[in-house]
Scaffold this motif. Structure first.
Motif, PDB file in Angstrom:
ATOM      1  N   HIS A  61       0.833  -1.207   0.000  1.00  0.00           N
ATOM      2  CA  HIS A  61       0.000   0.000   0.000  1.00  0.00           C
ATOM      3  C   HIS A  61       0.869   1.259   0.000  1.00  0.00           C
ATOM      4  CE1 HIS A  61      -3.594  -2.398   1.656  1.00  0.00           C
ATOM      5  NE2 HIS A  61      -3.848  -2.056   0.405  1.00  0.00           N
ATOM      6  N   MET A  62       2.005   1.199   0.680  1.00  0.00           N
ATOM      7  CA  MET A  62       2.899   2.356   0.722  1.00  0.00           C
ATOM      8  C   MET A  62       3.411   2.705  -0.672  1.00  0.00           C
ATOM      9  SD  MET A  62       5.028   1.456   4.194  1.00  0.00           S
ATOM     10  CE  MET A  62       6.140   2.849   4.121  1.00  0.00           C
ATOM     11  N   VAL A  63       3.878   1.706  -1.413  1.00  0.00           N
ATOM     12  CA  VAL A  63       4.419   2.010  -2.744  1.00  0.00           C
ATOM     13  C   VAL A  63       3.304   2.443  -3.691  1.00  0.00           C
ATOM     14  CG1 VAL A  63       4.403  -0.335  -3.746  1.00  0.00           C
ATOM     15  CG2 VAL A  63       6.120   1.328  -4.478  1.00  0.00           C
ATOM     16  N   MET A  64       2.134   1.845  -3.558  1.00  0.00           N
ATOM     17  CA  MET A  64       1.004   2.265  -4.394  1.00  0.00           C
ATOM     18  C   MET A  64       0.640   3.717  -4.075  1.00  0.00           C
ATOM     19  SD  MET A  64      -2.749   0.445  -4.756  1.00  0.00           S
ATOM     20  CE  MET A  64      -2.051  -1.055  -4.121  1.00  0.00           C
ATOM     21  N   ALA A 113      -9.364   2.297  -9.272  1.00  0.00           N
ATOM     22  CA  ALA A 113      -9.223   1.099  -8.444  1.00  0.00           C
ATOM     23  C   ALA A 113      -8.007   1.215  -7.520  1.00  0.00           C
ATOM     24  CB  ALA A 113      -9.125  -0.143  -9.323  1.00  0.00           C
ATOM     25  N   ALA A 114      -6.896   1.725  -8.046  1.00  0.00           N
ATOM     26  CA  ALA A 114      -5.699   1.909  -7.214  1.00  0.00           C
ATOM     27  C   ALA A 114      -5.976   2.934  -6.120  1.00  0.00           C
ATOM     28  CB  ALA A 114      -4.511   2.331  -8.066  1.00  0.00           C
ATOM     29  N   LEU A 115      -6.649   4.016  -6.465  1.00  0.00           N
ATOM     30  CA  LEU A 115      -7.012   5.028  -5.474  1.00  0.00           C
ATOM     31  C   LEU A 115      -7.940   4.436  -4.418  1.00  0.00           C
ATOM     32  CD1 LEU A 115      -6.978   7.930  -4.444  1.00  0.00           C
ATOM     33  CD2 LEU A 115      -8.878   8.404  -6.005  1.00  0.00           C
ATOM     34  N   GLY A 116      -8.902   3.622  -4.851  1.00  0.00           N
ATOM     35  CA  GLY A 116      -9.834   2.994  -3.918  1.00  0.00           C
ATOM     36  C   GLY A 116      -9.147   2.062  -2.936  1.00  0.00           C
ATOM     37  N   GLU A 117      -8.070   1.452  -3.351  1.00  0.00           N
ATOM     38  CA  GLU A 117      -7.296   0.568  -2.470  1.00  0.00           C
ATOM     39  C   GLU A 117      -6.305   1.359  -1.625  1.00  0.00           C
ATOM     40  OE1 GLU A 117      -6.055  -2.906  -0.659  1.00  0.00           O
ATOM     41  OE2 GLU A 117      -7.663  -2.832  -2.138  1.00  0.00           O
ATOM     42  N   ALA A 118      -5.573   2.262  -2.260  1.00  0.00           N
ATOM     43  CA  ALA A 118      -4.510   2.985  -1.548  1.00  0.00           C
ATOM     44  C   ALA A 118      -5.057   4.056  -0.617  1.00  0.00           C
ATOM     45  CB  ALA A 118      -3.547   3.620  -2.548  1.00  0.00           C
ATOM     46  N   MET A 162      -2.596   4.709   7.747  1.00  0.00           N
ATOM     47  CA  MET A 162      -1.196   4.859   8.161  1.00  0.00           C
ATOM     48  C   MET A 162      -0.795   6.317   8.375  1.00  0.00           C
ATOM     49  SD  MET A 162       1.007   3.844   4.735  1.00  0.00           S
ATOM     50  CE  MET A 162       0.017   2.477   4.165  1.00  0.00           C
ATOM     51  N   ALA A 163      -1.707   7.267   8.172  1.00  0.00           N
ATOM     52  CA  ALA A 163      -1.382   8.690   8.269  1.00  0.00           C
ATOM     53  C   ALA A 163      -0.764   9.096   9.606  1.00  0.00           C
ATOM     54  CB  ALA A 163      -2.612   9.539   7.954  1.00  0.00           C
ATOM     55  N   PRO A 164      -1.295   8.662  10.765  1.00  0.00           N
ATOM     56  CA  PRO A 164      -0.657   9.085  12.020  1.00  0.00           C
ATOM     57  C   PRO A 164       0.811   8.646  12.109  1.00  0.00           C
ATOM     58  CG  PRO A 164      -2.853   8.233  12.450  1.00  0.00           C
ATOM     59  CD  PRO A 164      -2.543   7.933  11.009  1.00  0.00           C
TER      60      PRO A 164
END
Length: 189
Positions: free
Chosen positions: A112-115, A138-143, A150-152
């Protein structure tokens, strides 16, 4: 056989690749929405991420402490070649299993980080150089949800800026950008 995230990593790369190819040499010193990076530094960072996360897909390690200059020779074509290798590395059926030796995080989180890097930095580069950018839905919907989760941790590590509260009518992509501390209306001027 592949896993469910590999095609999304590939589609995130395919959306970002034309932006990288469209960067002109005279734009390399221009500012980006990532205040610590000009266009050249951001391209080098993204290149380094793409190369490094190939190793992380195989649960290897990679040195992220320094970033070499990747912008030599035909770097625009080489970026595309490296993103193909990235998608291939993450396409192994077990690439999402276990914990990353290099990051100490679940492999799915690392994917998810690399995406997320491809999606968000694709936008950063497009905004900085006056290009269009449309992330793969689709990538945006997953990432997107993964980046919000993971933002905090990312803010604490200095990878994300402070969240900008999104207005009620913000699009899903604007929400992701604002979650990472970016103003969706940023311009170089």
């Amino acid at each position: 056989m592949t896993n469910a995230l590999a095609p999304l990593i590939d589609s995130a790369a395919r959306a970002t690749e034309p932006v990288v190819r469209g960067v002109k040499d005279e734009q390399l010193t221009w500012p980006t929405p990532c205040t610590e990076y000009d266009v050249r530094a951001l391209l080098n960072h993204l290149f380094h991420v793409v190369v490094g996360f190939q190793a992380l897909a195989a649960r290897g390690t990679f040195d992220f402490s320094t970033t070499p200059d990747y912008l030599e020779g035909d770097w625009r074509t080489r970026f595309g070649d490296e993103t193909v290798k990235l998608a291939e590395a993450w396409s192994h059926p077990d690439a999402l299993e276990g914990v990353s030796q290099g990051m100490g995080l679940p492999q799915r989180t690392v994917a998810h980080m690399v995406m997320g890097d491809l999606v968000v930095h694709g936008w950063d580069l497009a905004r900085a150089t006056g290009q269009d950018y449309r992330p793969d839905p689709a990538a945006l919907g997953e990432a997107g949800p993964a980046l919000e989760e993971m933002a905090p941790m990312a803010r604490k590590a200095g990878a994300f800026g402070e969240e900008i509260p999104p207005p009620p009518d913000a699009t899903p992509f604007e929400r992701v950008l604002m979650c990472t501390g970016r103003d969706p209306h940023w311009s170089p001027s």
